[in-house]
Design an enzyme around this catalytic site. Structure first.
Site, PDB file in Angstrom:
ATOM      1  N   LYS A  79       0.848  -1.194   0.000  1.00 48.92           N
ATOM      2  CA  LYS A  79       0.000   0.000   0.000  1.00 48.92           C
ATOM      3  C   LYS A  79       0.882   1.242   0.000  1.00 48.92           C
ATOM      4  O   LYS A  79       1.898   1.276   0.713  1.00 48.92           O
ATOM      5  CB  LYS A  79      -0.906  -0.031   1.246  1.00 48.92           C
ATOM      6  N   SER A 159      -9.953   2.101   2.654  1.00 51.06           N
ATOM      7  CA  SER A 159      -8.999   2.784   1.805  1.00 51.06           C
ATOM      8  C   SER A 159      -8.035   1.848   1.081  1.00 51.06           C
ATOM      9  O   SER A 159      -7.471   2.231   0.056  1.00 51.06           O
ATOM     10  CB  SER A 159      -8.175   3.760   2.647  1.00 51.06           C
ATOM     11  N   SER A 183     -10.418  -0.124   6.934  1.00 46.34           N
ATOM     12  CA  SER A 183      -9.752  -0.025   5.632  1.00 46.34           C
ATOM     13  C   SER A 183      -9.046  -1.280   5.141  1.00 46.34           C
ATOM     14  O   SER A 183      -8.567  -1.306   4.011  1.00 46.34           O
ATOM     15  CB  SER A 183      -8.751   1.132   5.650  1.00 46.34           C
TER      16      SER A 183
END
Ligand code: MG
Ligand code: ZN
Lengths: 495, 497, 95
Positions: A79, A159, A183
């Site tokens: 990420k 997210s 998330s």
């Protein structure tokens, strides 16, 4: 040998150590998959091809010598919230334009130490603020799943939508992610993947771009519970550089994973039957309870009375912390700078241009709730409510070992469908956010498809630092749910 | 009575008298090797950004980890100020934007500081003692430094100071004159230096004071105050208070109102002026730093630190007066600087304490003053000076000669004994030799001999003559004794008064 | 509580973000909506409840006082938008 990109970590590791495949082959297969998918899915914001090849070769050398860690030669995605040395890290925000860390986050360093190969950086909502990955400055990321018979673009959750997309679409074997209000788990649920949020303090936050410090926690997204256990074993660990990380030994999460849940007490919190939850989500929940029962678990009703206040309290605590954490993005030391007539104007111009709407919204809310005269009414009140939420869980875990709930109130929604009303978007996290407020570990596992043909997830929650029980229960339900379908590949540009 | 000391400092205005009310916030840099929340060095004067860690530069994802020593230093200081030590304290973020504040917030302590209320007693000489309340002491980070003179329209930012531990020590508004404010800061500085928790170096910015000044008619409520930021010398603190109080009185007497604001002291102009850039109302949005857990101390830790505390100036002064029979003012002067007190203790050990004190406050201070040196860099250390005092004690040199020898010691660094030997300065105590000279002087001055019989005080003239003839080397006591014997004069009655 | 336009501009200034009139109009509605929504917390009885000060019950780790960092001025300014020697450079700050 089945398709290299379909392998789980466990399968690939076996094939790697038996020299059936090499890390180089495996890595190249994934780089190719990314190359042919990224135009459609937009999951990777950067690929580190050369570095990946180098790392794969080094892994192969170690494997040849019979050496290597638990993730030796396994290509994964990261990420874009994790700082990676020499590799651009932006938190998917324009304000970190071109930022190239001179340091490596502790969690990713742990992964590289375990032999993992970095394919590149994955998209997310800007500063991890969002539930759809639509706020990424690199543009929205697209869910590999589609509603049956349609080509509408769906969100992959957020997210960590880049992570969930890449894992679901077989662009990497696993991905790192972070979970502040859901998330990891919500995007996992919306893409049919496994998303594990460890206990707060289990993984070091050092080197992860901060959103809300008291809530942020790193974890993996994978295609199986076993893979999640393998990833967590490598990611977790005490770090002297993070005062909130916990000095506890990291258990072998793979040991005892298949022991089943006979006699395990599974709690069903009544308050999770929230307004707006679809009938099929409710049905899935019942199915999950049934699976647990059949596996020998004991089902108990429990009450978590402050559940409905978790989300509003979260929307005070998280923006407050974020407004302060994001103050460092001022155009002085790194990232974007937009000139101004004086230094204050430079700040204002830089932050106006560098932050997207959702980030601005949250920074403004956070600034508001902390500003003079409001601290007690908002922030202090929310932290008191948070204490009550934690107390609810403490009481529940006196009676049960794990809690079982759905992960999200509904399956994946279409791009743009919920971006009009912020509160409507926030409601996506209603079933996941309680866990962050209390710092507990939780996992989402795929548990079937909605009527629209898109994935749905079940969430398991355990007591603090009891990831072992959490993963054992998740493994049992995964087993009970049986093999889950993969999304049909519509995205590859090369046949 | 403390109150006497307070009410004696009224400013007389046209509308009556005004009382000055002063409170001080002193920022004292903690003595530690590394910063409050990072492992970067606190050394003064490094090249730009060389003493900066990723944490100090607020790189994304960086986290603070507290330095145990800084915590202990704060506790030590709290104990030295007779203050309450809070076993649980909390670090808060103070949010504001400034180029030398990389995080966009300062980690400080707001609602729960590590040290609570304490007290400093000021010795105001004639006025007596004044007790000043300490409101609190908290730990916080220093900011970096912006240089404005390197470029016409740019400022240069160096973060070497960023993150260094500071103790902010806040007094109650108990001070009533510029003199008291100066003595307060001097006393605080002395205590910190005794404790070894702050080097007190005001030129390097290790100690800075924010001075809050207001005026009121005696007995009235507190007036509106102005805060004079970052005053970096004790003299300037006094000047700033006097200027600011007079300014406020003038405004009030003209029927005006004091605006609460932050002001700057301009040492060249000797005045305070409004700081425009700080005028914007600040809203610091304090909240507990979520990267840091509450700071907990055990009572055992506190007791251990307490047991290790050095003797503090007040206790030392009392001991000097009690055990060494020093006068109050002499003791006060000697304890005001830890290095002086230690020099004195070394010098007085096994010697006449008052003689040692006189040499330090007289010859040594005079010399250091001329050389512009502090005592720790004195060219003559306590052992060397001690050797000189011993020569006097043995009667080997006279007091007069000793002063000359001391000058040479300062200039050359040679030991006293060597100088005396090399220059042949030993006193002549050989009675035979002195008797001969005495006889000569008596024989040559019959008139004076006549006179001294009726006026014994003129004996000094004979002593002078003998000393002159012996080149100053005769032992004055021996000369005296012989003269008295030969001239048949008894012991002078006032001699031992 | 409704967050009015002036308040939006005030907090935007505190947060050092330029907000145009159009944006301010939008934020006025959105922030009011969010703030009114979070105010449902008023229903919760929190009398006598200690606010959460740490997520995990544990003591804070402390470092020994050692110099083991710094000396990386190149790294510190590596990403700076504007630098001179090893200084960060910003528009002139008026004291
Ligand atoms: Mg202050
Ligand atoms: Zn301060």
């Amino acid at each position: 040998m089945s398709d290299l990109t379909d392998l789980t970590i466990a399968e690939a590791s076996k094939a790697l150590s038996s020299k059936e495949i090499s890390s180089l082959e495996l890595t190249q297969a994934h780089l190719e998959a990314i190359g042919s998918a990224n135009t459609a899915l937009n999951a990777f914001v950067l690929t580190a091809d050369e570095q990946a090849i180098e790392m794969a070769k080094a892994s192969d050398a170690r494997l040849t010598k019979g050496e290597g860690g638990v993730l030796e030669g396994i290509p994964i995605g990261v990420k874009d919230l994790f700082c990676t040395r020499g590799v651009r890290t932006t938190a998917c925000s324009n304000i970190l334009d071109g930022f190239t860390p001179t340091y490596e986050s502790r969690v990713t360093a742990n992964l590289w130490d375990a032999g993992a190969v970095m394919l590149g950086k994955l998209s997310c909502d800007e500063f991890a603020m969002g539930s759809s990955t639509e706020t990424s400055c690199f543009g929205p990321c697209i869910n590999p799943w589609r509603r049956s018979g349609t080509a509408d673009k769906l969100v992959p959750g957020g997210s960590s939508g880049g992570s969930s997309t890449a894992v679901a679409a077989r662009l990497c074997l696993a991905a790192t992610a972070t979970d502040t209000g859901g998330s990891i788990r919500q995007p996992a649920a919306l893409t049919g993947t496994v998303g594990l949020k460890p206990t707060y303090g289990r993984c070091s936050r050092w080197g992860i771009v901060a959103f809300a410090s008291s809530l942020d926690q790193a974890g993996p997204i994978t295609r199986s519970v076993t893979d999640a256990a393998i990833m967590l074993s490598a990611m977790a660990g005490y770090d002297r550089r993070d005062t909130t990380s916990v000095d506890l030994p990291v258990p072998d999460y793979c040991a005892g994973l298949d022991e089943g849940i006979k006699g395990l007490k599974v709690g069903i919190p009544a308050e999770y039957r929230v307004e707006g939850m679809g009938a099929e989500v409710d049905a899935l929940w019942q199915q999950g309870i049934e699976w647990a029962k059949q596996a020998g678990a004991e089902i108990r009703e429990v009450s978590l009375p402050h559940t409905k206040y978790a989300l509003p309290a979260y929307y005070i605590v998280a923006p407050a912390e974020a407004s302060s954490n994001l103050a460092r993005y001022d155009g002085v030391r790194y990232g974007l700078r937009v000139p101004g007539s004086d230094v204050i104007e430079m700040y204002q111009n830089t932050r106006a241009a560098g932050f997207g709407s959702e980030v601005k919204r949250r920074v403004l809310i956070g600034t508001y709730v902390l500003s003079a005269g409001y601290y007690d009414a908002y922030y202090l009140k929310a932290q008191k409510v948070r204490a009550l939420i934690k107390r609810d869980f403490d009481r529940a875990f006196e009676d049960v070992d794990v809690l079982l709930t759905p992960t999200t109130p509904s399956p994946a929604f279409a791009l743009g469908e919920k971006s009009g009303d912020p509160v409507e978007m926030y409601l996506n996290d209603i079933l996941t956010v309680t866990v962050n407020m209390a710092g507990l570990p939780a996992v989402s596992i795929p548990a079937g498809l909605s009527g629209e043909g898109t994935p749905l997830g079940l969430q398991l929650i355990a007591n603090a630092f009891d990831e072992t029980t959490l993963l054992r229960a998740a493994r049992a339900l995964e087993e009970a749910a049986g093999p889950q379908p993969a999304p049909e590949n519509w995205w590859s540009t090369t046949p | 009575m403390p109150n006497d000391a307070r009410t004696s400092h009224l400013i007389e205005g046209d509308t009556g008298s005004w009382e000055i009310v002063i409170g001080l916030e002193v920022h004292a840099q903690v003595v530690s090797k590394s910063k409050l929340f990072s492992g970067a060095s606190t050394e003064f004067g490094g090249s730009p950004n060389a003493q900066v860690s990723l944490v100090d530069a607020a790189m994304p994802g960086m986290l603070p980890v507290i330095n145990r020593e800084c915590v202990e230093q704060a506790v030590r200081t709290g104990l030295g100020l007779n203050a309450q030590i809070n076993l649980v304290s909390v670090f808060d973020r103070k949010n504001y934007f400034y180029p030398d504040l990389p995080q966009g917030y300062q980690i400080s302590q707001f609602t729960k500081p590590i040290v609570g209320e304490g007290e400093i007693v000021l010795d105001m000489g004639e006025e007596g003692e004044v007790s000043v309340g300490i409101e609190r002491l908290h730990l916080e980070q220093d900011a970096g430094k912006s240089l404005h003179d390197q470029h016409p329209d740019h400022s240069y930012v160096d973060l070497n100071r960023s993150g260094i531990a500071l103790m902010e020590i806040v007094s109650k508004p108990d001070l009533r004159s510029a003199e008291q404010a100066k003595v307060y800061v001097a006393k605080l500085r002395t205590i910190l230096r005794y404790l070894g928790t702050c080097d007190g170096n005001m030129e390097e910015g290790s100690l800075r004071a924010d001075v809050n000044v207001s005026v009121r008619k005696p007995g009235d409520e507190l007036g509106t105050r102005c805060e004079i930021k970052n005053v970096n010398s004790i003299r300037f603190i006094g000047e700033a208070v006097d200027y600011e109080a007079a300014r406020q009185v003038e405004i009030l007497e003209d029927g005006g109102e004091i605006i609460q604001e932050t002001r700057l002291f301009d040492p060249d102009a000797g005045e305070t002026r409004s700081m425009r850039s700080k005028e914007e109302a600040h809203d610091y949005r304090y909240f507990p730093d979520p990267d840091l857990l509450p700071l907990e101390l055990s009572q055992d830790d506190v007791e251990r630190i307490k047991a290790e505390l050095p003797e503090l100036p007040d206790a030392r002064k009392a001991r000097f007066m009690r055990e060494l029979a020093l006068e109050h003012d002499v003791a006060e002067r000697l304890v005001a600087d830890r290095d002086v007190a230690e020099y004195f203790e070394a010098l007085a050990r096994g010697r006449d304490a008052n003689l040692a004190a006189n040499w330090i406050t007289g010859e040594l201070f005079g010399a250091l003053n001329k050389l512009d040196l502090t005592i720790d860099r004195s060219p003559v250390d306590a052992n060397q000076l001690g050797a000189l005092l011993d020569l006097m004690d043995d009667g080997a040199v006279s007091g007069r000669t000793a002063k000359d020898v001391f000058e040479t010691m300062l200039a050359t660094g040679q030991p006293a004994g060597e100088i005396v030997a090399a220059q042949g300065l030993e006193q002549v105590s050989d009675t035979g030799a002195i008797e001969q000279v005495v006889d000569e002087v008596i024989a040559a001055n019959p008139d004076q001999v006549e006179q001294v019989k009726s006026k014994p005080k003129t004996l000094g003239w004979f002593v002078g003559q003998v000393m002159q003839k012996t080149g100053g080397k005769a032992n004055p006591q021996t000369v005296n004794d012989i003269l008295r014997r030969k001239l048949e004069i008894g012991d002078d009655q006032d001699q031992d008064s | 509580m409704k967050v009015d336009r002036a308040t939006v501009q005030h907090i935007a200034r505190l947060a050092r973000i330029t907000v145009s009139d159009d944006e301010a109009a939008r934020f006025e509605g959105e922030l009011s909506g969010i703030i009114e929504w979070v105010e449902q917390l008023e229903e919760v009885d929190t009398d006598g409840v200690e606010p959460m000060t740490r997520v995990v019950e544990m003591a804070m780790t402390q470092r020994d006082d050692e110099v083991n960092d710094g000396g990386i001025a190149d790294d510190i300014v590596a990403n700076a938008p504007e630098k001179a020697d090893h200084f960060f450079v910003v528009p002139k700050v008026v004291e």
